[in-house]
Design an enzyme around this catalytic site. Structure first.
Site, PDB file in Angstrom:
ATOM      1  N   THR A  22       0.864  -1.182   0.000  1.00 26.61           N
ATOM      2  CA  THR A  22       0.000   0.000   0.000  1.00 26.61           C
ATOM      3  C   THR A  22       0.898   1.229   0.000  1.00 26.61           C
ATOM      4  O   THR A  22       1.966   1.222   0.596  1.00 26.61           O
ATOM      5  CB  THR A  22      -0.868   0.073   1.267  1.00 26.61           C
ATOM      6  OG1 THR A  22      -0.001   0.155   2.391  1.00 26.61           O
ATOM      7  CG2 THR A  22      -1.773  -1.122   1.401  1.00 26.61           C
TER       8      THR A  22
ATOM      9  N   GLU B 291      -5.913  -3.511   0.188  1.00 29.09           N
ATOM     10  CA  GLU B 291      -6.216  -4.566   1.156  1.00 29.09           C
ATOM     11  C   GLU B 291      -7.446  -5.373   0.769  1.00 29.09           C
ATOM     12  O   GLU B 291      -7.723  -6.420   1.353  1.00 29.09           O
ATOM     13  CB  GLU B 291      -6.463  -3.957   2.550  1.00 29.09           C
ATOM     14  CG  GLU B 291      -5.232  -3.438   3.253  1.00 29.09           C
ATOM     15  CD  GLU B 291      -4.899  -1.989   2.930  1.00 29.09           C
ATOM     16  OE1 GLU B 291      -5.322  -1.519   1.855  1.00 29.09           O
ATOM     17  OE2 GLU B 291      -4.218  -1.341   3.738  1.00 29.09           O
TER      18      GLU B 291
ATOM     19  N   LYS C  16     -13.884  17.996  11.935  1.00 31.37           N
ATOM     20  CA  LYS C  16     -14.767  17.923  13.099  1.00 31.37           C
ATOM     21  C   LYS C  16     -15.065  19.328  13.588  1.00 31.37           C
ATOM     22  O   LYS C  16     -14.238  19.970  14.221  1.00 31.37           O
ATOM     23  CB  LYS C  16     -14.131  17.064  14.184  1.00 31.37           C
ATOM     24  CG  LYS C  16     -14.014  15.627  13.716  1.00 31.37           C
ATOM     25  CD  LYS C  16     -13.489  14.675  14.758  1.00 31.37           C
ATOM     26  CE  LYS C  16     -13.617  13.249  14.203  1.00 31.37           C
ATOM     27  NZ  LYS C  16     -12.663  12.315  14.717  1.00 31.37           N
TER      28      LYS C  16
ATOM     29  N   TRP D 141     -19.500  16.322  11.932  1.00 28.14           N
ATOM     30  CA  TRP D 141     -18.496  16.033  10.915  1.00 28.14           C
ATOM     31  C   TRP D 141     -18.838  16.711   9.590  1.00 28.14           C
ATOM     32  O   TRP D 141     -19.978  16.665   9.139  1.00 28.14           O
ATOM     33  CB  TRP D 141     -18.404  14.513  10.673  1.00 28.14           C
ATOM     34  CG  TRP D 141     -17.763  13.766  11.803  1.00 28.14           C
ATOM     35  CD1 TRP D 141     -17.325  14.288  12.981  1.00 28.14           C
ATOM     36  CD2 TRP D 141     -17.492  12.361  11.848  1.00 28.14           C
ATOM     37  NE1 TRP D 141     -16.796  13.292  13.762  1.00 28.14           N
ATOM     38  CE2 TRP D 141     -16.890  12.097  13.103  1.00 28.14           C
ATOM     39  CE3 TRP D 141     -17.683  11.301  10.973  1.00 28.14           C
ATOM     40  CZ2 TRP D 141     -16.494  10.823  13.491  1.00 28.14           C
ATOM     41  CZ3 TRP D 141     -17.297  10.028  11.351  1.00 28.14           C
ATOM     42  CH2 TRP D 141     -16.700   9.791  12.593  1.00 28.14           C
TER      43      TRP D 141
HETATM   44  P1  AMP Z   1      -5.265   2.248  -2.352  1.00 23.64           P
HETATM   45  O1  AMP Z   1      -5.127   1.112  -1.404  1.00 23.64           O
HETATM   46  O2  AMP Z   1      -4.006   2.970  -2.631  1.00 23.64           O
HETATM   47  O3  AMP Z   1      -5.992   1.837  -3.590  1.00 23.64           O
HETATM   48  O4  AMP Z   1      -6.185   3.348  -1.637  1.00 23.64           O
HETATM   49  C1  AMP Z   1      -7.459   3.024  -1.157  1.00 23.64           C
HETATM   50  C2  AMP Z   1      -8.165   4.269  -0.712  1.00 23.64           C
HETATM   51  O5  AMP Z   1      -8.421   5.131  -1.827  1.00 23.64           O
HETATM   52  C3  AMP Z   1      -9.531   4.012  -0.120  1.00 23.64           C
HETATM   53  O6  AMP Z   1      -9.480   3.573   1.218  1.00 23.64           O
HETATM   54  C4  AMP Z   1     -10.182   5.375  -0.292  1.00 23.64           C
HETATM   55  O7  AMP Z   1      -9.793   6.272   0.726  1.00 23.64           O
HETATM   56  C5  AMP Z   1      -9.613   5.868  -1.604  1.00 23.64           C
HETATM   57  N1  AMP Z   1     -10.571   5.605  -2.689  1.00 23.64           N
HETATM   58  C6  AMP Z   1     -10.568   4.585  -3.556  1.00 23.64           C
HETATM   59  N2  AMP Z   1     -11.589   4.700  -4.420  1.00 23.64           N
HETATM   60  C7  AMP Z   1     -12.271   5.811  -4.078  1.00 23.64           C
HETATM   61  C8  AMP Z   1     -13.444   6.481  -4.579  1.00 23.64           C
HETATM   62  N3  AMP Z   1     -14.113   6.031  -5.627  1.00 23.64           N
HETATM   63  N4  AMP Z   1     -13.842   7.593  -3.946  1.00 23.64           N
HETATM   64  C9  AMP Z   1     -13.170   8.088  -2.878  1.00 23.64           C
HETATM   65  N5  AMP Z   1     -12.066   7.517  -2.376  1.00 23.64           N
HETATM   66  C10 AMP Z   1     -11.614   6.392  -2.966  1.00 23.64           C
END
Ligand code: AMP
Length: 540
Positions: A185, A330, A438, A443
């Site tokens: 990640t 994940e 916040k 929120w």
């Molecule tokens: P990654 O593991 O790098 O793919 O990042 C995952 C994170 O990207 C998620 O937990 C979200 O915070 C963000 N994310 C992924 N898709 C979206 C979406 N369509 N809208 C908003 N946030 C997203």
């Protein structure tokens, strides 16, 4: 009493066997790194994946060894993936867009043994080679004609390397829970963490990704996989496409609007998937060149929030179905998709477009709920915000070589996202838990303000962060990059937002900047912005 059905392990190479046998003739198309379009078939890809496996075995690679790839989406990369996994080794996809220190950390943490590398990335790896001593051999994904001089130890051209063996190899057999792939990640804090997929989780995730309300690919479809294979399984497509026998189109290094448009046209692409920034590039190209999208039926967009105007443009101006998706490394990564369902058919078009802004419903094999700070379940009323929790057979239960509990006692994974879920099951991300603002005990969603601000004429990009406030605890600061040539100011933006968001969500200040920092996966670096604006004072 147990059922009396066969023990048939879910191993990733069974996907390629199925594809070659039943769809062997189906064309697979790559914009090669060397330049020309290269055409191959599912049968050829399997034959060459078997050669990769055999050549790896000659190199002494064994079950559980980590083999890295730093590569674009190409046929050679697909062969490499299946070949590595078919020997029982672990395919470790490296994200070349990470910072050098992060890449070095990841390779050393994973203890990668051999690395496959695209021509484009040789300079990155050459600069790092002294710091990544576990890698004993580099296989450059090209042929001898294009093989450059390089200081990488034991470097060999891929075509020479697999050319030295035949395809007489039997895939290894092992438990379906054996590790198949590793992807780190790209968190904004701390060191990257390794998510270790299994053969079983990848096969199930591929099947899940091909449910009709997700990608829903058939053998007639043509899918342009723009989302990189180094972003968590290319959102299941590397498995889902051969499972279906679809034509798989791989863009190589060509991610700009023009290159994407050319492939959409020349290959008559019906489905495609990428992050919002890619679609911004395509929209700009289409508008500047007065082009349409006659073949394209469906775009899946995710990885970051899709601006509402983008959904409207593709749906209304270009007649393409937009599916907003959410997920994370994940989760292999698919978590939700926002396809309209039966109960939404009676809504008018405007209400449907509004619904499409949400990140969507979970497909079978993803369970999801929201909870409060104490872990109590919250209602699915579309209003209440909570911590988004997930579980399923393709969701991580631990990180690679990290002794850290990441699940709740009853097996839920906290996504670190804050969301609402409505009575129809549509989830909407309102923030990362660190980014939610916040204010006076309530929120405020930074993403929702950003989405609205992005629709304001003259705004190229918007980011919202919470800053300390003497009375309310935190209040929103809106940071904007103007479109070239625009002179939009604070009053203009505030007038635009007025009525679109709750009064108490209105930003306290609007600032204009030339640049907004992004992570390697295109997400806004809010932490960086908070640092940048730490001395900025909001009044009362
Ligand atoms: P990654 O593991 O790098 O793919 O990042 C995952 C994170 O990207 C998620 O937990 C979200 O915070 C963000 N994310 C992924 N898709 C979206 C979406 N369509 N809208 C908003 N946030 C997203």
């Amino acid at each position: 009493m147990l059922g009396l059905m066969q023990d048939y392990p879910l191993l990733t190479h069974t996907i390629l066997d199925h594809a070659a046998l039943n769809h062997g003739e189906r064309e697979q198309v790559t914009r090669s790194i060397e330049g020309p379009i290269r055409r191959t078939t599912l049968a050829d890809i399997r034959t060459r994946a078997l050669k990769v496996a055999k050549a790896l075995e000659h190199e002494g690679v064994r079950l559980g060894d980590r083999i890295a790839t730093m590569a674009w989406n190409t046929d050679r990369h697909v062969e490499t993936w299946f070949g590595i996994m078919g020997t029982g080794a672990i395919c470790h996809t490296l994200n070349p867009r990470l910072f050098a220190d992060q890449i070095a950390y990841i390779v050393n943490h994973a203890e990668d043994d051999i690395m496959f590398v695209d021509l484009t990335f040789i300079p990155i790896v050459e600069a790092l080679q002294d710091r990544i001593a576990t890698v004993r051999k580099y296989i450059v994904l090209t042929d001898s004609d294009h093989m450059p001089a390089t200081s990488l130890p034991n470097a060999v051209a891929y075509e020479d390397w697999i050319g030295a063996v035949d395809d007489d190899f039997e895939w290894k057999s092992f438990d379906e829970n054996t590790a198949a792939a590793l992807c780190y990640t790209s968190g904004t804090t701390g060191n990257p963490k390794g998510v270790l997929y299994s053969h079983r989780s990848n096969v199930l995730h591929g099947l899940m990704g091909n449910q009709p309300d997700v990608f829903g690919l058939t053998s007639e479809d043509v899918i342009l996989a723009i989302v990189p294979m180094f972003h968590a399984n290319a959102w299941a497509l590397t498995y889902a496409a051969p499972m279906a026998g679809a034509k798989f189109v791989m863009p190589g290094a060509g991610m700009d609007g023009k290159s994407i448009y050319e492939l959409l046209e020349s290959e008559k692409v019906s489905h495609t998937a990428a992050v919002p920034t890619v679609w911004l590039g395509l929209l700009q190209y289409l508008e500047e060149n007065d082009k349409g999208l006659p073949y394209l039926k469906k775009i899946v967009v995710g990885g970051a929030a899709c601006p509402p105007m983008m959904i409207r443009k593709f749906e209304l101006d270009y007649g393409v179905e937009m599916i907003h998706a959410w997920g994370m490394t994940e989760m292999s990564p698919i978590g939700t998709t926002g396809k309209l369902k039966h109960a939404t058919m009676s809504l008018d078009r405007e209400a449907q477009l509004k619904l499409k802004e949400k990140q969507g419903r979970s497909p079978y094999l993803v369970e999801m709920k929201i909870v409060d700070d104490e872990g109590n379940d919250l209602p699915r009323d579309g209003e209440t915000f909570g911590h988004l929790m997930v579980r399923g057979p393709a969701v991580a239960k631990a990180y690679f070589k990290l002794d850290q509990e990441i699940l709740t006692k009853d097996g839920w994974f906290d996504t670190s996202d804050i969301a609402t879920i409505d009575p129809m099951g549509y989830m909407q991300i309102t923030d990362r838990d660190k980014d939610v603002i916040k204010s006076g005990g309530e929120w405020i969603s930074s993403i929702e303000i950003e989405n609205e601000a992005m629709g304001c004429p003259g705004v190229a990009e918007a980011a919202v962060i919470g800053l300390p406030h003497p009375k309310w605890g935190e209040r929103p600061l809106l940071i904007i990059i103007r479109d070239a040539g625009s002179d939009i100011d604070k009053d203009g933006v505030m007038a635009y937002l007025d009525g679109k968001i709750a009064k108490w969500w209105m930003p306290d200040e609007v600032v204009f900047v030339d640049e907004i920092p992004h992570t390697a996966t295109g997400k806004i670096q809010k932490m960086e912005l908070r640092k940048q604006f730490k001395d900025f004072k909001l009044g009362d």
